[in-house]
Enzyme design. Structure first.
Site, PDB file in Angstrom:
ATOM      1  N   LYS A  37      23.884 -26.881 -18.359  1.00 52.91           N
ATOM      2  CA  LYS A  37      22.488 -26.424 -18.299  1.00 52.91           C
ATOM      3  C   LYS A  37      22.461 -24.905 -18.127  1.00 52.91           C
ATOM      4  CE  LYS A  37      18.145 -27.506 -15.853  1.00 52.91           C
ATOM      5  NZ  LYS A  37      17.559 -28.265 -14.720  1.00 52.91           N
ATOM      6  N   SER A 112      13.624 -31.040 -15.909  1.00 55.15           N
ATOM      7  CA  SER A 112      13.858 -29.836 -16.689  1.00 55.15           C
ATOM      8  C   SER A 112      15.194 -29.817 -17.431  1.00 55.15           C
ATOM      9  CB  SER A 112      13.767 -28.602 -15.785  1.00 55.15           C
ATOM     10  OG  SER A 112      14.787 -28.629 -14.801  1.00 55.15           O
ATOM     11  N   SER A 136      14.821 -33.350 -12.001  1.00 56.38           N
ATOM     12  CA  SER A 136      15.183 -32.719 -13.277  1.00 56.38           C
ATOM     13  C   SER A 136      16.436 -33.258 -13.954  1.00 56.38           C
ATOM     14  CB  SER A 136      15.318 -31.208 -13.091  1.00 56.38           C
ATOM     15  OG  SER A 136      14.046 -30.637 -12.960  1.00 56.38           O
TER      16      SER A 136
END
Lengths: 432, 89
Positions: A37, A112, A136
């Site tokens: 990420k 996210s 997330s």
């Protein structure tokens, strides 16, 4: 060192940066391509947090987890798309455009960590790292039909994670199978002196699918108002499968759920308002104009560099912490947070794990959630685990309207092994 | 309820630089969210916040840090091994 081959066809916009080659070495993750990420620092590889304010930033060091996966032989394939600084539930709040859900490209992948989930669901990578501040990792895992685990707070080092809300967030594994989650946990967990909240609790475990005699608590609130009855029904079927395999189901109550979401949003925005003060254009990002005054330059960089949701959260946090409002918002949120923690501690004296849906609905349509409050409300089932710091996993448990649904299993602090076992039992039960 | 003037003030405090045209929208959303936060008024304060955990600090021993040129690599504005920042006053 060997070079991995991987597909570079990023049709779902899962990646912000894709590397030309991924080098793999010997170790537990040898030969495995992994996506990271984009809020996790990678030395010499652009790390943007999906924000214009960090465009072009090349970290001078690796996050601890990146050092660990490299040492274990994994090959880093690229940096995945996300909501800017982790602020969102859809991966639409990205300066690099939204990621699409591989299960249905008219839908969001969740957020996210939506890029990481889409990269796995589409088969581009076998595993990925995500971060989970209020859901997330688990939300995109549920929406894309993969597995995602938020470890116990402190179990995985946050050194090198670009901070958004320190007291809530954890880095964790995302993969297609529970066995891969377990494998990645072996590599990630353990003490790191560079994170002062890091706990010396390594993970060495082989998933065990035996749930006979296991007590599973099911809070009424996880099937209450706002939860789509079709999603609830799919999740109940999943819980029943565990019952047929010998687990005992015990319905229970979590009264603190009434305050959990408000407590979460006051806490995370307050922490964000402080953490994001570092983005001033002086050390990284589009450069400060040294002919202007500090405030002029600072305001201009942040006006151009931050998206709307980031600005909103910084302002909400600034307000919640301001003199005269601190007692009404921040102090109350911390009291509510303690209640959530107490509810879990009370329940875990009676049950071994708690189960429910990961998300109240299936994946939204792209562009569907336009007002921030309704977006926030969709985090209601994931934020309690972050407020309490407990481990929580989302495992695919079927579909509703043809879209993936996630079953969430939460456990007591430092019992990541137990929630992974239950998820494994479920996964094995389904595949038989 | 917060007013547009309040929101402009908060933006100023946070150095966020929002445009005049955005104020109405931000203020409306702000109030919706703050209304929702009012549920926290029902939480009784007697519950003590925080945890029993203590901070863990390392010993105060000088360790090697990142080389200066690497630290400065992400900025254009630098001088004699330092960051150059806008003037404060």
């Amino acid at each position: 060192m060997e070079t991995l081959t991987f597909t570079r066809d990023d049709r779902y916009n899962a990646f912000i940066t894709m590397l030309d080659k991924a080098e793999t070495g010997p170790g537990k993750l040898s030969g495995i391509g992994i996506a990271i990420k984009d809020n996790i620092s990678t030395r010499g590889i652009q790390t943007t947090c999906a924000s214009r304010i960090l465009e072009g930033y090349l970290p001078p060091y690796d996050a601890h987890v990146v050092t660990l996966v490299k040492k274990a032989g994994a090959g880093i394939v690229g940096k995945t798309n996300m909501d800017e600084f982790g602020m969102g539930t859809t991966t639409e709040n990205s300066a690099f455009g939204p990621t699409k859900n591989p299960a249905d490209t008219s839908r969001v992948p969740g957020g996210s960590s939506g890029g990481s989930a889409a990269a796995i669901a589409s088969g581009m990578v076998r595993m990925a790292l995500g971060t989970d501040t209020g859901g997330s990792i688990r939300c995109p895992a549920a929406f894309c039909g993969i597995v995602g685990h938020k470890p116990t707070y402190g179990r995985v080092s946050r050194y090198g994670l670009v901070a958004y809300a320190n007291s809530l967030e954890q880095i964790g594994p995302m993969a297609r199978t529970v066995s891969d989650i377990s494998l990645l946990m072996e590599v990630l967990a353990g003490h790191d002196p560079r994170d002062s909240t890091s706990v010396n609790c390594p993970y060495a475990h082989i998933p065990d699918p035996d749930v006979r005699g296991l007590k599973i608590g099911v809070p009424e609130e996880y099937f209450g108002e706002g939860v789509d009855p079709r999603v609830a029904s799919v999740v109940w079927d999943g819980i029943s499968l565990l019952e047929r395999k010998g687990a005992d189901i015990i319905t229970c109550r979590m009264p603190s759920m009434a305050y959990a979401l408000a407590a979460y949003y006051v806490t995370c925005t307050s922490e964000a308002s402080s953490n994001l003060a570092r983005f001033d254009g002086v050390r990284y990002g589009p450069p400060a104009d040294t002919r202007q005054t500090w405030h002029e330059s600072f305001q201009e960089r942040r006006r151009d560099g931050f998206g709307t949701e980031v600005k909103r959260r910084i302002m909400l946090g600034t307000f919640a912490l301001s003199s005269g409002y601190y007692g009404k918002y921040y102090a109350k949120a911390q009291a509510a947070r303690q209640r959530v923690r107490n509810d879990f501690l009370r329940l875990f004296r009676e049950v071994d794990v708690i189960a429910g849906p990961t998300m109240p609905t299936v994946a939204f349509r792209i562009g569907e959630k336009t007002d921030p409050l309704s977006m926030y409300l969709s985090d209601i089932l994931t934020v309690p685990a972050n407020l309490a710091g407990i481990p929580a996993i989302s495992v695919p448990c079927g579909t509703s309207e043809g879209l993936p649904v996630g079953l969430q299993i939460m456990g007591p602090h430092f019992r990541d092994e137990r929630v992974i076992d239950v998820a494994y039992a479920f996964e094995q039960g389904v595949s038989r | 309820m917060v007013s547009e003037k309040d929101v402009a003030h908060i933006a100023e405090l946070a150095d966020i630089g929002i445009e005049k045209e955005e104020l109405a929208e931000f203020t409306g959303r702000f109030n919706e969210i703050l209304d929702y936060f009012d549920i926290l008024d029902q939480v009784e304060q007697e519950t003590r916040g925080g945890t029993d955990l203590v901070n863990i600090f390392r010993d105060d021993i000088v360790e090697d840090s990142l080389p200066g040129d690497e630290v400065l690599a992400n900025t254009r504005e630098k001088e004699d091994g330092f960051f150059r920042a806008p003037r404060v006053m």
